[in-house]
Design a protein around this motif. Structure first.
Motif, PDB file in Angstrom:
ATOM      1  N   ASP A  26     -48.409 -23.325 -37.001  1.00  0.00           N
ATOM      2  CA  ASP A  26     -47.546 -22.196 -36.669  1.00  0.00           C
ATOM      3  C   ASP A  26     -48.131 -20.884 -37.212  1.00  0.00           C
ATOM      4  OD1 ASP A  26     -44.603 -21.607 -35.673  1.00  0.00           O
ATOM      5  OD2 ASP A  26     -44.827 -20.512 -37.560  1.00  0.00           O
ATOM      6  N   SER A  27     -48.663 -20.945 -38.421  1.00  0.00           N
ATOM      7  CA  SER A  27     -49.197 -19.713 -39.025  1.00  0.00           C
ATOM      8  C   SER A  27     -50.428 -19.216 -38.258  1.00  0.00           C
ATOM      9  CB  SER A  27     -49.519 -19.956 -40.498  1.00  0.00           C
ATOM     10  OG  SER A  27     -50.690 -20.741 -40.623  1.00  0.00           O
TER      11      SER A  27
ATOM     12  N   LYS B 208     -49.321 -17.686 -34.900  1.00  0.00           N
ATOM     13  CA  LYS B 208     -48.801 -16.339 -35.128  1.00  0.00           C
ATOM     14  C   LYS B 208     -49.940 -15.328 -35.267  1.00  0.00           C
ATOM     15  CE  LYS B 208     -45.383 -14.012 -38.045  1.00  0.00           C
ATOM     16  NZ  LYS B 208     -46.037 -13.055 -38.951  1.00  0.00           N
ATOM     17  N   ARG B 209     -50.988 -15.715 -35.999  1.00  0.00           N
ATOM     18  CA  ARG B 209     -52.099 -14.777 -36.192  1.00  0.00           C
ATOM     19  C   ARG B 209     -52.851 -14.527 -34.879  1.00  0.00           C
ATOM     20  NH1 ARG B 209     -54.456 -17.186 -41.762  1.00  0.00           N
ATOM     21  NH2 ARG B 209     -53.035 -18.905 -41.265  1.00  0.00           N
TER      22      ARG B 209
ATOM     23  N   PHE C 257     -42.726 -19.060 -36.124  1.00  0.00           N
ATOM     24  CA  PHE C 257     -43.284 -18.433 -34.918  1.00  0.00           C
ATOM     25  C   PHE C 257     -42.857 -19.205 -33.679  1.00  0.00           C
ATOM     26  CE2 PHE C 257     -46.740 -18.103 -31.759  1.00  0.00           C
ATOM     27  CZ  PHE C 257     -46.618 -16.747 -31.479  1.00  0.00           C
TER      28      PHE C 257
ATOM     29  N   ASN D  61     -47.136 -17.908 -25.320  1.00  0.00           N
ATOM     30  CA  ASN D  61     -46.571 -16.761 -26.033  1.00  0.00           C
ATOM     31  C   ASN D  61     -46.311 -15.586 -25.081  1.00  0.00           C
ATOM     32  OD1 ASN D  61     -49.254 -16.050 -25.609  1.00  0.00           O
ATOM     33  ND2 ASN D  61     -49.434 -14.917 -27.533  1.00  0.00           N
TER      34      ASN D  61
ATOM     35  N   HIS E  69     -51.500 -14.623 -31.957  1.00  0.00           N
ATOM     36  CA  HIS E  69     -50.575 -13.774 -31.211  1.00  0.00           C
ATOM     37  C   HIS E  69     -50.668 -12.329 -31.689  1.00  0.00           C
ATOM     38  CE1 HIS E  69     -46.800 -12.575 -29.240  1.00  0.00           C
ATOM     39  NE2 HIS E  69     -46.402 -12.086 -30.398  1.00  0.00           N
ATOM     40  N   GLU E  70     -50.708 -12.151 -32.980  1.00  0.00           N
ATOM     41  CA  GLU E  70     -50.749 -10.790 -33.539  1.00  0.00           C
ATOM     42  C   GLU E  70     -52.061 -10.081 -33.227  1.00  0.00           C
ATOM     43  OE1 GLU E  70     -47.670 -11.565 -37.268  1.00  0.00           O
ATOM     44  OE2 GLU E  70     -49.840 -11.646 -37.625  1.00  0.00           O
TER      45      GLU E  70
END
Lengths: 407, 407
Positions: free
Chosen positions: A223-224, A227-228, A43, A381, A230-231
């Motif tokens: 990072d994971s 990403k979540r 990400f 982001n 962000h999603e």
């Protein structure tokens, strides 16, 4: 119409999307760089496409509490008063922890946002920061360390352990920080706060160099979560309280200058007081050794002489008078000693050798505190606007950037 | 009776046991530390038991040629004249490589030892250093890069490829350095030179951070050779020409100050000349970008103004006049510009953007040249004596330490 609040002479737009500001404790930029190189931070690796990656300067002393408080007040320690984890209280003539909100001299952006009607949530790794960050905050505020004690009345939320699905982590673990991110995700999914501040602990960075398997795994975990977030549509803004460097020789022995011993040998016992503001209740992983110290001189120790003596010691990067240090680093004059001593990149400053328990240093010392740990990332982001010639960026500009400069 | 030779005002005992001095190019101390932590450098890990591990300062500019020449002359560049890989020749008014022995102003300890009857061998990774290191040396001297051209008349040995059992390595490879060690082992086993100088290339360190699998594998390779040298009874002394640091932001983009462009914009074209002494024929892996530059000012560019201008640029650590730089770093006045500019730890200095080919930077830039890369290891497989208060050690003390201070 955009609502504005004003805190410590700066204005902030209240955000329309959930905004998450993350302080990754001890995040030397190289940790991210190497995790990306190892393919473990996909990400972050793709962020330049849709986001913004900048570099800024943290507050010196490059310690956790001064920087976390600068981030949440948008101001340097000269304004908010917190210039270490630990200080010598001139009024009581005692060395005390500076983790009580009574030492805080400025309102936080967090508390002011909540007053303006926003739902604000703060999750810290260690409980020591919770008091300061949560000062006068009407919202959600708790620590991973004491997640089992979280209750609605005191922390604005309940049942956190079950919601997160993790046991209370050890205070010396990577899990303590993971708990922060997992709790943040649970809050984002359920309460969807307007603004969240997540603050981790640098246990991993004190133990493991950038690019090592343990460090990469820690950044993969982060990072994971990024990403979540962000999603789920959140604005994600990431910075650090300070960087991190090796403080050893080629075979991992720490380079330590025991300043109190050196000063005692030069001027006699009880003539000077070396104070290490890195000191806090959790020093096993760094032995209270950082690259910043402040020194109080007693009568008959001439300042000029002490400066020359300290500056002549190999491993000392600079010696500043109180007023020089307060001007250069924007520190509160009444809470630092007569002198400020900075260690070089590979050197830490101790007080007296017999005051440091180094038995916990099971791996080569990595630490911070000096100017050598001042560079930190500022990562978003989203694209930013209005930053054509931003001048020097600070980590404590991050809330301004996240709220006022998004495209 | 011990035989002494005197070179550049220092005396050296001629050794009774084979002595191998190794310059590990770009050996930031952390590489060794992390390789030990990863369990991949067992010989180095056990050295403190029977050997000696110290830290010293290299020459600034922290580049390969000045430091290799300092090590083999036991003297700073003000004595031997080599202050870069590249310089502006005032006589010819040309920018030229400084790898011809005509630029060398002092005899080497190597040549003087050979004159005193010792069998001396030099093996370098790249051929660029061979001319300088082998100046007036009657002994064995060749490079891995041109190992296929080694002949008895010119290099003092022959049939090296077959003896080593490796093909000629690429100039951009870890193998180029391994060839040096393998050749050293073959020489030690067969010719058993009284003194060997082995000098590697920093290709791996420019590409890979300490603690990464590639770096650890490279140090594991070296560790295995050090062990074999030790087992064959050699005195092994290891240092570095300079350290190495990341020069990027959090996502690996290089922090570059293109000084020529900045100066041209400020003073006009052709008014200043930025010279980068890191420049050599092999710059693919670092793009000729390091943290040290020297600047020539033409008429009507006021020095004070230029200093203030350069010192005000974020990322510049210091700007020194020629005389300040020559005093602080012991450099030859006639071979540096009017000003010396040092980049901060994470910043490199370029000339004009269009003069740098960055296409070879396939991984995040790591480089050297500044004061931030000055700390290097000094490692011996024997205990040293007479070093109770050694003061500041330099990498170019290593031959003195290896020959004059062994227990």
């Amino acid at each position: 119409m955009t609502q504005l609040i004003s805190v410590n002479s700066r204005s902030y737009r209240l955000s329309s999307a959930p905004t998450i500001v993350i302080c990754v404790d001890g995040c030397e930029q190289e940790y991210i760089n190497q995790a990306i190189q190892a393919g473990q931070a996909p990400f972050l690796a793709e962020l330049t496409g849709f986001g913004t990656v900048l570099t800024g300067d943290c507050v010196v002393p490059s310690f956790t509490n001064p920087n976390n408080l600068s981030i949440v007040t948008g101001a340097p320690p000269s304004v908010h008063g917190i210039c270490g984890n630990f200080f010598f209280d001139q009024e009581t003539q005692e060395e005390v922890l500076m983790n009580d909100a009574k030492y805080l001299r400025a309102p936080t952006i967090l508390a002011e946002m909540a007053k303006a009607g926003q739902l604000v949530a703060v999750v810290t790794a260690k409980d020591k920061l919770r008091n300061l960050l949560g000062h006068q905050l009407k919202g959600i505020c708790f620590s991973a360390e004491k997640a089992d004690q979280v209750n609605l009345e005191e922390h604005g939320v309940e049942n956190i352990l079950a919601r997160v699905g993790m046991p209370v982590p050890s205070v010396y673990s990577a899990d303590l920080s993971e708990f922060v991110f997992a709790a943040g995700l649970s809050l984002l999914t359920n309460e969807r706060p307007d603004f969240m501040y997540l603050s981790t602990t640098d246990y991993v960075q004190h133990k493991h160099a950038p690019g090592t398997p343990e460090a990469n795994a820690f950044y993969a975990m982060m990072d994971s979560y990024f990403k979540r977030y962000h999603e789920q549509g959140a604005i994600v803004a990431i910075t650090a309280d300070h960087g991190m460097n090796a403080k050893t020789d080629a075979i991992g022995r720490p380079n330590i200058l025991f300043l109190q011993d050196l000063l005692d040998a030069q001027y006699g016992a009880q003539r000077t007081r070396v104070l290490l503001p890195i000191t806090d209740p959790y020093v096993v992983h760094h032995g209270a050794l950082g690259s910043y110290a402040t020194v109080y001189l007693r009568d008959a120790v001439p300042q000029r002489d002490a400066i020359d003596f300290l500056a002549g010691i190999a491993g000392v990067e600079a010696v500043l008078t109180r007023s020089q240090a307060c001007q250069r680093f924007e520190l509160p004059e009444d809470r630092i000693g007569d002198l400020v001593v900075l260690g070089e990149r590979l050197t830490v400053l101790g007080s007296a050798a017999d005051k440091h328990d180094l038995s916990g240093l099971t791996v080569p010392l990595r630490s911070h505190g000096g100017v050598s740990e001042q560079k930190v990332p500022l990562i978003f982001n989203r694209k930013l606007v209005g930053l054509d010639s931003p001048g020097r960026l600070r980590n404590f500009d991050i809330i301004d950037l996240a709220l006022n400069h998004l495209a």
